[in-house]
Design a protein around this motif. Structure first.
Motif, short mmCIF file in Angstrom:
data_model
loop_
_atom_site.label_atom_id
_atom_site.label_comp_id
_atom_site.label_asym_id
_atom_site.label_seq_id
_atom_site.Cartn_x
_atom_site.Cartn_y
_atom_site.Cartn_z
N VAL C 232 0.83 -1.20 0.00
CA VAL C 232 0.00 0.00 0.00
C VAL C 232 0.87 1.25 0.00
CG1 VAL C 232 -1.70 1.30 1.31
CG2 VAL C 232 -1.80 -1.19 1.28
N ASN C 233 0.62 2.15 -0.92
CA ASN C 233 1.28 3.46 -0.89
C ASN C 233 0.53 4.30 0.13
OD1 ASN C 233 2.32 6.00 -1.29
ND2 ASN C 233 2.34 5.85 -3.52
N VAL C 234 1.00 4.21 1.38
CA VAL C 234 0.24 4.77 2.50
C VAL C 234 -0.09 6.25 2.31
CG1 VAL C 234 0.33 5.25 4.97
CG2 VAL C 234 1.12 3.07 4.11
N ARG C 235 0.89 7.05 1.93
CA ARG C 235 0.65 8.49 1.78
C ARG C 235 -0.44 8.79 0.77
NH1 ARG C 235 6.09 10.75 2.63
NH2 ARG C 235 6.31 10.38 4.87
N LEU C 236 -0.39 8.05 -0.34
CA LEU C 236 -1.36 8.29 -1.40
C LEU C 236 -2.78 8.01 -0.92
CD1 LEU C 236 -1.49 9.09 -4.38
CD2 LEU C 236 -1.43 6.65 -4.96
#
Lengths: 244, 292, 348
Positions: C232-236
């Protein structure tokens, strides 16, 4: 498959990892061992992008992944389990793995479907193979330590990795639990033709299943080879027998 | 603009700054140790002011007047801090920071109304103590003596507090508690006592500053919220848990506010929040703080 | 560390996911279509209740949407924002300015408010999600106060401290051709429109929370490090959640501006952020319907208490204390726990 070359990392004045080089061939089962504080977890964090190395490179199948973001490295086919159990505590066991499948298949952009309907079969299948199918509806945070470790493994496997990095997979386990866990790991690694790199304290486990062992001491690799070679290495004997 | 008025503006900003420094120190201290922002710090300040007024009403006949009242106020708020920490805050330590923050906000609501209930909504004031009445001419601008007193005493008290923290045995324990509470616990140190002590000290400081501000500022409901916002900005700019950070943060805030009003009246309100946002974006731990 | 131990604690105490309904699974709770009943009841208020009742109901409905949008951040993604009122305010001002100053019809102004808020949420969110928990909260607060300062001082556009009084009602003539609705006053007609818009919005948010996107948000809430390492691209995702939450807050704000016949700077003061957060936690942040329940409880309590005393803040503070120390799961959390205990007693 995985090539670590000249990796170093310092924290303040402390050299946690010093010029470490390591190669793991495709399909191999390799282990990194060493006393506490030798830098094993740091090394793993450097490989999986949780830390940026000060120098050196990490390549996966000839692709440079040095310092790439963790989620990118995961998508490139490396799965990892963590030393301190890292699961989604408030989701059920089923939901934990289902989430991993959702991410792996790129469903994150889906704002509309009902998530609980997706990937039910794959999730059930994976649950069965790691032995947690009975606890599918248990809230993950309430699982026993051993079960949480199993779930941890499941999460790493859900992204269909080509390579698994396992950080102390049998930490805190009894002798029976350790035995069972190792059998499980071996079985799964065999079924999925996985490359394995793990760290361990339990020497019996390591020597039993590894084809290649690297020994870390104070951030440096002091030995690297087959179990027999490592066992016979005088430096290794000094560090392990002299230290305790 | 004439040099003397510029200087006057500067001194005005400095008074605000040094005064804020005293208040913000307590906030910064609590954050440094307990890693929580105490929104009720402003309420303690306000209670200090009200208690000082009350003290002046009671003690005035005896002649010691203002100073006794200030001490009374500071001690009173310190005791309140002890009660709050022991009875309530203590049970929230292991839990999420959000709950701790909301607790301090609940205190703001409760203490604010309690003050309204006890002292009403009218403005109250306290007269300047006789020994500090009057003003001095410096570089062509008139500076009230009391303001100069604040400018000196404020930093002095704060400095004293930080000195204790950094040079004494008690201080060392406190800083250790800041770094690793569990470790200290296992070493046998009474960590609970340290936390209570820090909280009490910080409340004492808040009460004292509230008391000391009464000669130059009227006591009104809402002063708690007003001051906590300012103290908060100061601590963010300077860096939480840092003595010099709080000092310079206060100076920057005071002067930006003071000169900002000259440039564009509405601007200073916007500019202090913009400054806060910029710091958080570029260097979240503040000018002198350390990354968490 | 704190987050680890509290995660296991809350895992044992709280229900599994952010979308659970009280007593889900069996029994009367899940067989009765509660939400439909509430919707029908809400629509019926102008006929069965007084003008004041309609006023309260509208307040509750708007607050419900606002609180649900916050809970998308708080309960679903684990993002603690102290500046959510900024988006409420931006929505209110955009819609109010368009409708009053530029006489843009509601049909355009309302979505425009959502769009404007989305843009602001994207930009501010970009900076906020880069920060860890504590600094994230502080930056959201800073942005919110910047909006407030702009609203308070930009006299030409926002009316400054006078605000924008008398924002017009949308053109509701079309309602006069509908059988029941033609007998209603304009304000009641707007009420019906608002209820419908809010119901649709809530349905959309509900859908989002139950979607794969929503599920991934819960993994970020529970364990951002692990989420990153399942890809998962957490920030996005956090930015996406932040923007979506902002949009719905903005829509709530747009409706509020018309409902209260004006948009004023104190709508955007940080105490409103605290209020909506208390509402969310009061109802129960682990449940989708928690925030609306909290909105209902708080608005009702507010009007009941302020009839007797001016010390509402004191009461609110006490409620908050009780919540924190005795009922961290909020109203729905308490009900759920009681329900579970009842069921296990019956089985025993």
């Amino acid at each position: 498959m995985l090539e670590v070359s000249g990796i170093s990392k310092s924290f303040g004045g402390f050299r946690a990892v010093s010029d470490v080089s390591l190669t793991v061939e495709t399909g191999q089962i390799a282990a990194v061992i060493g006393p506490n504080g030798a830098g094993k977890s740091t090394l793993f964090n450097l490989i999986t992008g949780h830390l940026r190395p000060d120098s050196g490179t990490v390549t996966l199948d000839a692709r440079d992944i040095t310092g790439a973001a963790p989620h990118r490295i995961c998508r490139m086919g490396i799965g990892r389990s963590f030393q301190r159990t890292n699961i989604f505590a408030r989701l059920t066991v089923f939901e934990n793995l289902q989430a991993a499948f959702l991410v792996h298949h790129g469903r994150g952009r889906n704002f509309w479907s009902r998530s609980e309907a997706l990937y039910r079969d794959e999730t059930a299948c994976l649950l069965t193979s790691i032995g947690l199918i009975e606890q599918r509806d248990t809230v993950a945070g309430t699982l026993s330590y051993g079960n949480q470790k199993q779930l941890e493994l499941g999460l790493a496997l859900a992204s269909d990795p080509a390579m698994l990095l396992l950080d102390e997979p049998t930490a805190g386990m009894s002798a029976t639990e350790t035995h069972d866990t190792i059998r499980l790991i071996e079985k799964i690694a065999g079924e999925r033709a996985l490359t394995l790199l793990f760290t361990e304290h339990d020497m019996d486990v390591v020597f039993q299943i590894s084809q290649k062992i690297a020994v870390l001491h104070q951030g440096r690799v002091i030995a690297d080879g087959t179990p027999e070679e490592v066992r016979a290495d005088p430096e290794v004997r000094r560090v392990y027998l002299g230290g305790h | 603009m004439a040099a003397s008025s510029l200087f006057g503006q500067f001194m005005g900003g400095l008074t605000t700054a040094m005064f804020l420094f005293l208040i913000a120190s307590g906030l910064s201290l609590v954050f440094g140790i307990m890693r929580v922002i105490n929104f009720a710090h402003g309420s303690f300040y306000m209670l200090g002011a009200y208690l000082a007024w009350q003290g002046v009403q009671w003690f005035h006949p005896t002649g010691i007047g203002f100073w006794a009242a200030a001490l009374f106020a500071a001690v009173g708020v310190g005791v309140l801090g002890a009660v709050v920490e022991r009875l309530f805050f203590r049970s929230l330590y292991g839990r999420e920071e959000l709950y701790q923050l909301l607790f301090t906000y609940a205190l703001v609501l409760i203490l604010g109304d309690a003050a309204k209930f006890i002292w009403g909504t009218q403005q109250l004031s306290v007269s300047t103590p006789p020994v500090l009445v009057g003003s001095v001419e410096i570089f062509g601008s008139t500076q009230p003596l009391y303001n100069l007193f604040i400018m000196v005493v404020g930093p002095a008290i704060a400095f004293g507090g930080w000195l204790v923290l950094n040079r004494t045995g008690v201080g060392r324990l406190v800083r250790a508690a800041q770094m690793d509470r569990e470790m200290l616990d296992s070493l046998g140190a009474n960590v609970g006592f340290i936390y209570t002590g820090m909280f009490v000290f910080s409340s004492f400081l808040a009460g004292l500053s509230g008391a000391l501000v009464t000669p130059i500022q009227s006591i009104v409901p809402g002063m708690d919220v007003l001051i906590i916002v300012q103290a908060f900005i100061v601590v963010v700019i300077g860096g939480m848990g840092s003595f010099w950070g709080t000092f310079w943060g206060s100076v920057i805030y005071g002067e930006v506010l003071s000169f900002g009003i000259l440039i564009f009246p509405g601007f200073s309100l916007f500019s202090v929040f913009a400054l806060m946002a910029v710091i958080l974006i570029v260097r979240p731990w503040g000018l002198f703080g350390r990354p968490l | 560390m704190t987050s680890e131990t509290s995660a296991t604690q809350t895992a044992a105490a709280a229900p599994p996911a952010g979308g659970r309904v009280v007593g889900s699974g069996s029994g009367i709770m899940s067989r009765v279509p509660w939400t439909l009943l509430v919707l029908i009841f809400a629509c019926a208020v102008p006929w069965i209740g007084s003008r004041y009742d309609t006023f309260l109901a509208e307040q509750i409905a708007i607050d419900a949407l606002f609180a649900v949008s916050l809970n998308l951040l708080l309960g679903t993604t684990g993002l603690v924002s102290f500046g959510h009122v900024a988006y409420f305010g931006v929505g209110a001002y955009v819609c109010g300015i368009l409708m009053k100053t530029y006489e843009v019809p509601f049909v355009i102004a309302f979505p425009a408010a959502g769009l404007g808020t989305a843009l602001f949420a994207l930009v501010s969110g970009y900076f906020c999600v880069r920060l860890i928990k504590l600094y994230f909260a502080m930056l959201t607060l800073a942005f919110s106060q910047i909006i407030w300062a702009i609203a308070y001082k930009w006299n030409d556009v926002t009316g400054g401290d006078n605000g924008l009084p008398e924002v017009p009602f949308p053109n509701l003539d079309w309602m006069n051709s509908v059988p029941f609705l033609s007998d209603l006053k304009t304000s009641d007609q707007f009420y019906i429109l608002a209820v419908i818009l809010i119901a649709v919005s809530l349905a959309v948010v509900h859908r989002i929370v139950r979607s794969p996107f929503g599920r991934i948000l819960t993994t970020i809430r529970d364990n951002p490090e692990r989420a990153a390492f399942i890809g998962v691209n957490v920030r996005l995702y956090q930015l996406a959640a932040f923007t979506v939450a902002g949009v719905f807050a903005g829509l709530a704000g747009a409706l509020y501006g018309i409902f209260s016949r004006g948009v004023f700077a104190d709508y955007v003061f940080w105490s409103k952020s605290a209020e909506v957060m208390i509402m969310t936690i009061l109802g129960g942040m682990d449940y989708f319907w928690g925030p609306p329940v909290g909105a209902l409880a708080l608005v009702w309590l507010n009007q009941a208490i302020t009839d007797y005393t001016e010390y509402w803040p004191f009461v609110l503070g006490t409620i908050l204390l009780v919540l924190l120390f005795a009922f961290p799961g909020g109203i729905l959390g308490g009900l759920d726990a009681a329900w579970t205990r009842l069921r296990s007693l019956r089985r025993a």
